[in-house]
Design an enzyme around this catalytic site. Structure first.
Site, short mmCIF file in Angstrom:
data_model
loop_
_atom_site.label_atom_id
_atom_site.label_comp_id
_atom_site.label_asym_id
_atom_site.label_seq_id
_atom_site.Cartn_x
_atom_site.Cartn_y
_atom_site.Cartn_z
N SER A 281 0.85 -1.20 0.00
CA SER A 281 0.00 0.00 0.00
C SER A 281 0.88 1.24 0.00
CB SER A 281 -0.90 0.03 1.24
OG SER A 281 -0.15 0.38 2.40
N ASP A 282 0.32 2.36 -0.42
CA ASP A 282 1.03 3.62 -0.19
C ASP A 282 0.87 3.98 1.28
OD1 ASP A 282 2.49 5.93 -0.63
OD2 ASP A 282 1.41 6.47 -2.44
N TRP A 283 1.60 5.00 1.71
CA TRP A 283 1.67 5.35 3.13
C TRP A 283 0.27 5.53 3.74
CZ3 TRP A 283 6.07 6.43 6.29
CH2 TRP A 283 5.77 6.97 7.54
N ALA A 284 -0.09 4.61 4.61
CA ALA A 284 -1.36 4.65 5.35
C ALA A 284 -2.59 4.68 4.44
CB ALA A 284 -1.38 5.85 6.31
#
Length: 750
Positions: A281-284
């Site tokens: 995933s991308d950050w959060a």
């Protein structure tokens, strides 16, 4: 090498890892992965699926404990071989199963030797130099313990208001696909276990570059036909090139956030493309499905991401805190978790981390900023520069000039010339244009005045010195543009004019009557119509990186010749956005014969629409500069366009050839561009599409026959139901940019 855990030694011996390499390496790796997973607790599996910044783990000692307990599979934003080895030792020698960490970092366009921003690299139209720059980035990052980069970013980007267009390869699907393959190969080489390579990550999957209004993280609404024809092909190219990982994006795509999007991640990526690598995933971005309004809480967000196929969660803890409950409730099964863990472990095996988990702590000193790396950086910068204007052949500057005024906030700004998303470059290593010009011409020939402290400065108190410098010089060279912080993630702009009082500074210098060269350093295309009127020559240098200064100096003085071509369309004004060359036609396409200029409308004119076409009354219908545009110090003549056949079948090939002659006085490179138009289709087709190009270097007077293959497969498109090559009539153009070229016709038969 330091010792590894007894369990791991036993595992490696059991699976023959210390014996000669098996003829079926994949089968051996799969056996090792299966054996490991059979030993893992649920908590350890979730640890492999979790990536954290060290700061999120509560400091060094808490991080070590979390790693020892098997709660962390990957660390990002950690650098330095000694520091990384210290944590890796905990993972390998102190955790129960001895599974190594994979260390990740945003190495976007260089590690210590900073290359031009990706948009600048795309302007080189040179896949070979793009590959070389990423190979340099990989070997430098690897020398400090990095295994995995979150690059390349291959979002097709058509809105310069979006700050992250700087990280992209521009607006064109074909050019982005070519660059995607090259950059993946540069990072990964031929063997990921080679300690000089790192794993690449194709991001952001998918549609992130179409953020509504150019506002970062914003909604994207992309019909499936457009998604498949325009935005997905670069990712398919990366997958075909063997990219090790994919990253799901931040954006809501047609109502479904991409980190929970089963259509894109499961159906397209996994099922249709058969992709077997790892997805992070991308950050959060998993947790951000809650504010998106797609998940009510972290538990629901975890479920949606798991169902879509995200193997590893970056930064947030939706997986770690909720998977057990989801398993207990039967909403997911253990086979799914095991499959995701296997994907992560396979990446670690492919990287050779089980056999070689540590980094030689003496490597960095011998690797970072190596002379060969700086040479590649300078060549890449040089090839990225685009000459937009050159009145009266002012450039290159004459050898007999007695003095040069060097003016502007970016003439000596070592930090800003590196560009956006640079974590590990040092401004002390950047060679600025001022420094490089002094080295070439000597201090006595340079009259330097900054004019403005930074690009956003509105005060004009520095103008007096700048004007004085211009008056006592033969030519004034102004370095304008935008600071690095004005582009990149979360740095969208509504106004693309030069910031601060830069245009006023240019006006003041131009008023001296001295010849004026403008060099623009920026992370995106800016609206520079006014600046073109004030300048004699304009060189667009993007943010050129560590060696930008020497590359600019060499080009201004004629030691190199411009060959860059625009990878994006330049608008006249922000109001034209989105403006891109490969748009669809309308029922009333614009042309000059029917163009209504606002200044030609009489007072009290009767309201009507007869004969009107699709354009703006105040900005027309054409851009400031078209996609593919770029001048040279030399000149080129295109002639004798020929097709090997006037028709082909749906599996055929036509060779398109032209004669290209260098009619100028400089040895120079020209990018020969081939565009097609499918006149009629089962869904409407773009007015033009790039389908091939060659970068050709010719000596003065030299002619070369350039041949580009056009396959029927290149004409394939998604029509809403299937991918098809439809029979019909086509136009083909070969020329110097998307608006100019020799024209021919051909047909495709059933």
């Amino acid at each position: 090498m330091k010792a590894i855990s007894l369990f791991l030694i036993g595992l490696l011996l059991l699976t023959g890892a210390c014996a000669p390499v098996s003829s079926d390496k994949k089968e051996q790796t799969d056996k090792r992965i299966k054996e490991l997973i059979s030993q893992m607790t649920l908590e350890e599996k979730l640890g492999q699926m979790s990536q954290f910044d060290p700061g999120q783990l509560g400091g060094p000692e808490n991080a070590k404990q979390a790693i020892k307990d098997g709660k962390v599979g990957s660390i990002l934003n950690l650098v330095g071989a000694e520091t990384i080895n210290e944590l890796q030792k905990v993972a390998v020698e102190e955790s129960r199963l001895g599974i190594p960490l994979v260390i990740a970092r945003d190495v976007i366009h260089g590690y210590r030797t900073i290359m031009p921003i990706p948009l600048g690299l795309a302007a080189s139209w040179n896949a070979e130099i793009a590959e070389k720059t990423m190979a340099v980035s990989a070997v430098e990052a690897a020398s400090e313990g990095i295994h995995w980069t979150f690059a390349p970013m291959i979002d097709v980007s058509r809105d310069p208001r979006w700050g992250r267009i700087a990280e992209s390869c521009g607006e064109d699907t074909y050019l982005t696909s070519v660059m995607a393959k090259a950059m993946v190969k540069g990072f990964q080489g031929d063997d990921l276990s080679d300690p000089k390579t790192i794993a690449a990550c194709a991001k952001h999957f998918v549609g992130y570059g179409a953020a509504e209004g150019g506002r970062d993280y914003n909604t994207t609404l992309i019909p499936e036909v457009q998604l498949r024809n325009d935005y997905l092909p670069p990712f398919k190219a990366a997958a075909d090139a063997g990219v090790a990982t994919f990253m799901s994006a931040f954006n809501d795509l047609n109502g479904v956030p991409t980190s929970g999007n089963e259509f894109t991640l499961k159906q397209i990526l996994r099922q249709e493309w058969g992709y077997q690598g790892m997805v992070v995933s991308d950050w959060a971005s998993i947790a951000e499905m809650i504010p998106h309004g797609y998940a009510a809480n972290k538990k629901e967000a975890a479920e949606r991401a798991l169902m879509a196929g995200v193997d590893m969660e970056m930064a947030s803890d939706c997986y770690a805190g909720n998977v057990k409950a989801l398993l207990d409730e039967g909403k997911i099964d253990m086979a799914t978790i095991d499959r995701y863990v296997a994907n992560i472990l396979r990446l670690k095996f492919d990287l050779g981390l089980f056999e070689n988990p540590y980094t030689d702590e003496t490597l960095a000193e011998k690797t970072l900023l190596a002379e060969k790396h700086k040479e590649i950086a300078q060549q890449a910068a040089s090839e990225s520069f685009v000459l937009l204007q050159n009145k009266n052949e002012l450039l290159p500057l004459s050898n007999d000039i007695s003095s040069v005024a060097v003016i502007g906030p970016l003439a000596d700004s070592p930090h800003d010339q590196m560009g956006t998303w640079v974590f590990d470059g040092n401004k002390e290593n950047s060679v600025t244009p001022l420094t490089a010009l002094k080295a070439k011409l000597g201090d006595a020939k340079i009259n330097f005045a900054k004019g403005l402290e930074i690009s956003r400065t509105k005060s004009t108190e520095g103008f007096v010195a700048a004007v004085e410098a211009a008056k006592k010089s033969d030519v004034a060279v102004l370095f304008l543009g935008e600071e690095s912080i004005l582009s990149g993630e979360a740095h969208s702009l509504a106004n693309l004019n030069l910031q601060g009082s830069q245009t006023e500074l240019l006006e003041a210098v131009q008023a001296t009557g001295k010849p004026v060269v403008v060099v623009i350093m920026a992370g995106r295309q800016l609206t520079i119509a006014r600046e073109l009127q004030l300048a004699d020559a304009v060189l667009y240098a993007w943010h050129p990186g560590t060696m930008g200064g020497p590359a600019i100096a060499d080009m201004l003085l004629g030691e190199t010749v411009p060959s860059g071509k625009l990878p994006v369309t330049f608008p006249k004004t922000v109001g034209q956005i989105p403006i891109y060359y490969n748009h669809k036609n309308t029922g009333r396409p614009a042309d000059y014969e029917q163009w209504t200029d606002i200044n030609k409308i009489p007072a009290e004119a009767t309201q009507h629409s007869l004969g009107n076409t699709s354009h703006y009354l105040d900005a027309g219908f054409e851009p400031l500069f078209p996609f593919g545009f770029g001048l040279s110090y030399s000149s080129f003549d295109y002639s004798n366009l020929e097709l090997s056949a006037n028709s082909m079948g749906t599996d055929g090939v036509i060779e398109v050839s032209i004669d290209l002659k260098n009619t100028g006085k400089y040895e120079a490179a020209e990018v020969v561009q081939l565009y097609i138009r499918d006149r009629f289709g089962s869904v409407t087709r773009p007015v033009k599409q790039l389908k091939g190009y060659q970068k050709v270097t010719l000596k003065p007077g030299e002619t070369k026959n350039v041949v580009i293959q056009l396959k029927a497969k290149d004409l394939e498109f998604f029509n809403g139901k299937d991918y098809v090559v439809e029979a019909g009539d086509f136009d083909v153009w070969v020329g110097t940019n998307s608006q100019e070229g020799l024209h021919a016709e051909f047909s495709v038969n059933e």
